[in-house]
Design a protein around this motif. Structure first.
Motif, short mmCIF file in Angstrom:
data_model
loop_
_atom_site.label_atom_id
_atom_site.label_comp_id
_atom_site.label_asym_id
_atom_site.label_seq_id
_atom_site.Cartn_x
_atom_site.Cartn_y
_atom_site.Cartn_z
N THR A 147 2.42 4.74 -15.01
CA THR A 147 3.82 4.91 -14.64
C THR A 147 4.63 3.77 -15.23
O THR A 147 4.40 2.60 -14.92
CB THR A 147 3.98 4.92 -13.11
N LEU A 148 5.55 4.09 -16.12
CA LEU A 148 6.46 3.11 -16.71
C LEU A 148 7.86 3.42 -16.20
O LEU A 148 8.27 4.58 -16.14
CB LEU A 148 6.45 3.18 -18.24
N PRO B 220 9.29 -0.20 -5.32
CA PRO B 220 8.83 0.33 -4.03
C PRO B 220 8.36 1.78 -4.09
O PRO B 220 7.60 2.21 -3.21
CB PRO B 220 10.06 0.18 -3.13
N GLN B 221 8.80 2.54 -5.09
CA GLN B 221 8.43 3.95 -5.15
C GLN B 221 6.92 4.16 -5.22
O GLN B 221 6.41 5.22 -4.82
CB GLN B 221 9.09 4.62 -6.37
N ARG B 222 6.19 3.19 -5.73
CA ARG B 222 4.73 3.35 -5.89
C ARG B 222 3.94 2.38 -4.99
O ARG B 222 2.72 2.32 -5.07
CB ARG B 222 4.34 3.13 -7.35
N LEU C 209 6.63 -9.33 -1.48
CA LEU C 209 5.77 -9.54 -0.31
C LEU C 209 5.59 -8.25 0.48
O LEU C 209 4.52 -8.01 1.06
CB LEU C 209 6.35 -10.62 0.59
N GLY C 210 6.61 -7.43 0.52
CA GLY C 210 6.53 -6.18 1.25
C GLY C 210 5.91 -5.05 0.47
O GLY C 210 5.72 -3.95 1.00
N GLN C 211 5.57 -5.29 -0.81
CA GLN C 211 5.00 -4.23 -1.66
C GLN C 211 3.53 -4.46 -1.99
O GLN C 211 2.95 -3.70 -2.76
CB GLN C 211 5.83 -4.10 -2.94
N VAL C 212 2.94 -5.50 -1.40
CA VAL C 212 1.52 -5.79 -1.62
C VAL C 212 0.77 -5.60 -0.30
O VAL C 212 1.22 -6.08 0.75
CB VAL C 212 1.32 -7.23 -2.14
N ARG C 213 -0.35 -4.92 -0.36
CA ARG C 213 -1.17 -4.73 0.84
C ARG C 213 -1.67 -6.08 1.37
O ARG C 213 -1.93 -6.99 0.59
CB ARG C 213 -2.39 -3.86 0.51
N PRO C 214 -1.81 -6.23 2.68
CA PRO C 214 -2.42 -7.45 3.20
C PRO C 214 -3.76 -7.71 2.53
O PRO C 214 -4.60 -6.81 2.42
CB PRO C 214 -2.58 -7.16 4.70
N GLY C 215 -3.95 -8.93 2.08
CA GLY C 215 -5.16 -9.27 1.34
C GLY C 215 -5.01 -9.11 -0.16
O GLY C 215 -5.87 -9.56 -0.93
N GLY C 216 -3.92 -8.47 -0.58
CA GLY C 216 -3.65 -8.33 -2.01
C GLY C 216 -3.09 -9.62 -2.59
O GLY C 216 -2.77 -10.57 -1.87
N THR C 217 -2.94 -9.66 -3.91
CA THR C 217 -2.55 -10.90 -4.57
C THR C 217 -1.35 -10.73 -5.48
O THR C 217 -1.07 -9.63 -5.98
CB THR C 217 -3.71 -11.48 -5.39
#
Length: 391
Positions: free
Chosen positions: A165-166, A176-178, A198-206
């Motif tokens: 997806t580009l 945020p769409q993805r 910060l709101g677009q990364v799963r907890p534990g993500g980097t």
């Protein structure tokens, strides 16, 4: 996609293989999956036109020039950044990062099969292609503010059978769409970690990004927590990226302020701190200094037929300082003059003293904490020395 004759195809394959071996030998490329991706996606497919940096002669190359295609190929496969676009003022706005930089970012991201990734800064499309090859196209999203770059990258990826997806989007706001993503990888430098990420990364993500102020930058890797906070470290790797282009975070230095500082009247005294202090030790002190002196810029100005000056300026308050930067004994006293609401040279001396007292910390000795209230860089766990970002 540029068509090459059989001789040039063989040459491109040999050059790409040699480049991959070089990256492996330098330990920039250590994971078999990333090595396979580099072998499968040769760099020349993403750099049909570029200019070499000045230190390599500044020559321009174009794959369409059939009489010089071999020169173009050999230039592509140097482990150097390729300058791919300039604005109307002649200022560089896009590049194809050096292969060592691309490999290091992918390795340091920790991205592996099963992860979803948001890349900030599509550029030529090479990193998006490498991610897609390793993780699968469905797992990859890449955003870029320039529609022309996105269109070019999409065509290159389509030709290779890759379909991440580009999107044309402001990378500061993420995509945020993805979301949510397991990893965000920014191939552009920023002054601070955008709250939207910060709101677009799963907890534990980097999040992996180059945090860069007016003096120096460093690669930072952060782990996102359950409460939209993140904590992490600065890595020992020194990388340089183009600034993120976003109205949310202007990144325009003002060199004319240094020129103005050369001619202003102010308070003068002598200093033993050499103007080269921000260039020493791999810019280790420079990174520290910009934390202690937020909002400060620097630059060198040569007066025609006269003195070379090193200047510090604060665009926000108009404060300035200039020091004689003429070559000579670096330990000798030299005159410094400053004016405005801040005494910038006094601040630089105080920052240098603090840096020495803390044991000359490198960026990798510092940690970073990001919360909904802002960011802080922590000098040492055992001290209360902290600075707020932006740099």
């Amino acid at each position: 996609m540029t068509r090459l004759g059989s001789h040039l195809e063989r040459l491109a394959g040999d050059l790409n293989h040699a480049l991959v071996e070089q990256l492996v030998d330098k330990r920039a490329l250590t994971t078999p999956g990333w090595r396979a991706a580099f072998e499968a996606l040769p760099r020349h497919l993403f750099a049909p036109r570029f200019t070499l940096p000045d230190n390599l002669g500044g020559e321009s190359h174009d794959a369409a020039d059939r009489g010089r295609q071999e020169d173009w190929l050999r230039a592509v496969y140097q482990d150097e950044a390729l300058l791919t676009d300039f604005d109307e003022r002649g200022i560089l706005v896009s590049s194809c990062s050096a292969p060592t930089v691309v490999a290091t970012m992918l390795e340091q991201s920790g991205a592996t099969e099963g992860d979803s990734v948001l890349e900030i800064g599509t550029g030529t499309g090479w990193t998006a292609a490498l991610l897609s090859r390793r993780l699968g196209s469905d797992a990859v999203t890449s955003v870029e503010v320039n529609p022309a770059y996105v269109a070019q990258a999409r065509q290159r990826l389509d030709d290779l059978g890759l379909a991440p997806t580009l999107a044309v989007a402001d990378g500061y706001l993420g995509y945020p769409q993805r979301a949510p993503y397991d990893r965000i990888i920014a191939t552009a430098s920023l002054r601070r970690v955008p709250p939207a990420w910060l709101g677009q990364v799963r907890p534990g993500g980097t999040i992996l990004t180059d945090l860069r102020g007016a003096f120096a930058g460093n690669l930072a890797r952060l782990t996102v927590g359950d409460d939209q906070s993140a904590h992490g470290e600065f890595l020992p790797t020194r990388l340089t990226f183009m600034p993120l282009r976003s109205p949310e975070q202007p990144f325009l230095l003002q060199p004319e302020l240094s020129s103005r500082a050369v001619h202003q009247a102010g308070e003068s005294r002598f200093t033993r701190l050499a103007p080269t202090v921000l260039r020493e030790r791999g810019r280790v002190f420079a990174f520290f200094a910009q934390l202690a002196m937020p909002g400060t810029e620097s630059g060198y100005v040569k007066v025609e037929g006269g003195t070379m000056y090193f200047c510090l300026t604060d665009p926000g308050t108009g404060a300035w300082a200039r020091a004689d930067a003429t070559l000579g004994d670096p330990a000798a006293d030299r005159q410094v003059t400053q004016g405005g609401d801040r005494r910038l040279w006094d601040e630089l001396e105080a920052a240098h003293m603090q840096w020495l007292q803390l044991g000359q910390p490198r960026p990798e000795d510092l940690s970073i904490v990001v919360t909904p209230d802002g960011e802080q860089v922590v000098a040492h766990p055992a001290t209360d020395t902290r600075w707020s970002l932006p740099l």
